[in-house]
Design an enzyme around this catalytic site. Structure first.
Site, PDB file in Angstrom:
ATOM      1  N   ASN A   1       4.169  11.637   3.476  1.00  0.00           N
ATOM      2  CA  ASN A   1       4.066  10.254   4.091  1.00  0.00           C
ATOM      3  C   ASN A   1       2.948   9.747   4.019  1.00  0.00           C
ATOM      4  OD1 ASN A   1       4.916   8.278   6.609  1.00  0.00           O
ATOM      5  ND2 ASN A   1       2.994   8.963   6.892  1.00  0.00           N
TER       6      ASN A   1
ATOM      7  N   TYR B   1      -1.257   0.241  -6.427  1.00  0.00           N
ATOM      8  CA  TYR B   1      -0.207   0.684  -5.680  1.00  0.00           C
ATOM      9  C   TYR B   1       1.143   0.753  -6.183  1.00  0.00           C
ATOM     10  CZ  TYR B   1       2.254   0.994  -0.998  1.00  0.00           C
ATOM     11  OH  TYR B   1       3.338   1.326  -0.155  1.00  0.00           O
TER      12      TYR B   1
ATOM     13  N   VAL C   1       6.902  -2.619   7.014  1.00  0.00           N
ATOM     14  CA  VAL C   1       6.908  -2.383   8.468  1.00  0.00           C
ATOM     15  C   VAL C   1       5.606  -2.642   8.977  1.00  0.00           C
ATOM     16  CG1 VAL C   1       8.954  -0.690   8.193  1.00  0.00           C
ATOM     17  CG2 VAL C   1       6.508  -0.031   8.208  1.00  0.00           C
TER      18      VAL C   1
ATOM     19  N   LYS D   1       3.485   4.100  -6.674  1.00  0.00           N
ATOM     20  CA  LYS D   1       4.702   4.497  -6.108  1.00  0.00           C
ATOM     21  C   LYS D   1       5.863   4.507  -7.262  1.00  0.00           C
ATOM     22  CE  LYS D   1       3.544   4.576  -1.780  1.00  0.00           C
ATOM     23  NZ  LYS D   1       3.645   5.810  -1.019  1.00  0.00           N
TER      24      LYS D   1
ATOM     25  N   THR E   1       3.074  -1.559  10.439  1.00  0.00           N
ATOM     26  CA  THR E   1       2.079  -0.505  10.640  1.00  0.00           C
ATOM     27  C   THR E   1       0.470  -1.194  10.365  1.00  0.00           C
ATOM     28  OG1 THR E   1       2.009   0.364   8.423  1.00  0.00           O
ATOM     29  CG2 THR E   1       3.749   1.200  10.103  1.00  0.00           C
TER      30      THR E   1
ATOM     31  N   ARG F   1      -9.056  13.229  14.459  1.00  0.00           N
ATOM     32  CA  ARG F   1      -7.889  12.291  14.437  1.00  0.00           C
ATOM     33  C   ARG F   1      -6.426  13.027  14.674  1.00  0.00           C
ATOM     34  NH1 ARG F   1      -7.569   8.208   9.959  1.00  0.00           N
ATOM     35  NH2 ARG F   1      -5.945   7.207  11.623  1.00  0.00           N
TER      36      ARG F   1
END
Length: 236
Positions: A79, A134, A165, A138, A167, A37
């Protein structure tokens, strides 16, 4: 020209940030889980690539060793992210912590947070079980960014909310602007005059006040101690 590592850059925000930085002439090292990848090069070539599944601590250690071959980085953009347990904790907080501790201290560190950190809990028992949410992960990575900012005077450290966003993680219906989602990370990695210079929580190049728990120095110390015990790796 800066040398920059971007984790989780096979697609989405990480790929967009890496592409923008490389197009500006910076030396960018990309990361993906598998060599199959490897991110395709766009307008400018990558300096190199590192590979490893950040949900696995041994592979995260190997990513740090691969990155060391490129020398000290001017900036690292943490990221890579995972939305659901059991990968959310190891990818979103354990891997950024381990890479921060294992790599030579860069000039700048940028950690990807989320507005969902405001709903996270400080109960760190989920760190070992992998059952934390999650939002928990964060909150913890935001606290990590602020803790590093306070402890490493020679390195700037920031947390960034890229927005919701469109993605693969965010989904096609996500309402925020995709371009704006990566621009703050790229800007923080390279701009000479960022204010505050360190310890900021950013959304679209503007600072916001993060959750009080992320700013709590006692919780930051508890988090670092829990991460050290979980990984066996000490942040200097």
């Amino acid at each position: 020209m800066a040398r920059i590592l971007v984790t989780g850059s096979s697609g989405g925000l990480g790929f967009n940030a890496a592409t923008e930085l490389a197009s500006r002439g910076h030396e960018v090292v990309v990361h993906s889980r598998r060599s199959s990848r490897r991110p395709a090069e766009g307008a400018a070539p990558w300096l190199g690539a590192v590979f490893g599944d950040l949900a696995d601590l041994d592979q995260t250690r190997d990513v740090a060793e691969q990155a060391a071959a490129f020398g000290r980085f001017d900036a690292v953009i943490h990221n890579a992210g995972a939305l659901r347990p059991p990968d959310a904790v190891p990818v979103n907080i354990v891997a950024p912590y381990a890479l921060t501790a294992l790599m030579d201290k860069p000039g700048r560190l940028i950690y990807l947070s989320s507005s969902m950190h405001r709903g996270g809990f400080t109960d760190l028992r989920g760190l070992g079980s992998g059952r934390a949410s999650y939002g928990d992960s964060k909150l913890w990575v935001t606290a990590l960014a602020l803790a590093v900012a306070a402890r490493w005077p020679g390195t700037t450290s920031h947390a960034v909310d890229p927005g919701w966003v469109p993605t693969r993680m965010g989904g096609a219906g996500a309402p925020d602007d995709l371009a704006a989602g990566h621009e703050t990370q790229a800007w923080l990695a390279t701009h000479p005059d960022v204010e505050p210079a360190t310890g900021g929580y950013w959304y679209h190049r503007r600072t916001q006040l993060p959750d009080a728990n992320a700013r709590d120095q006692r919780f930051q110390a508890q988090l670092l101690a829990a991460l050290e015990a979980h990984t066996g790796i000490l942040v200097g």
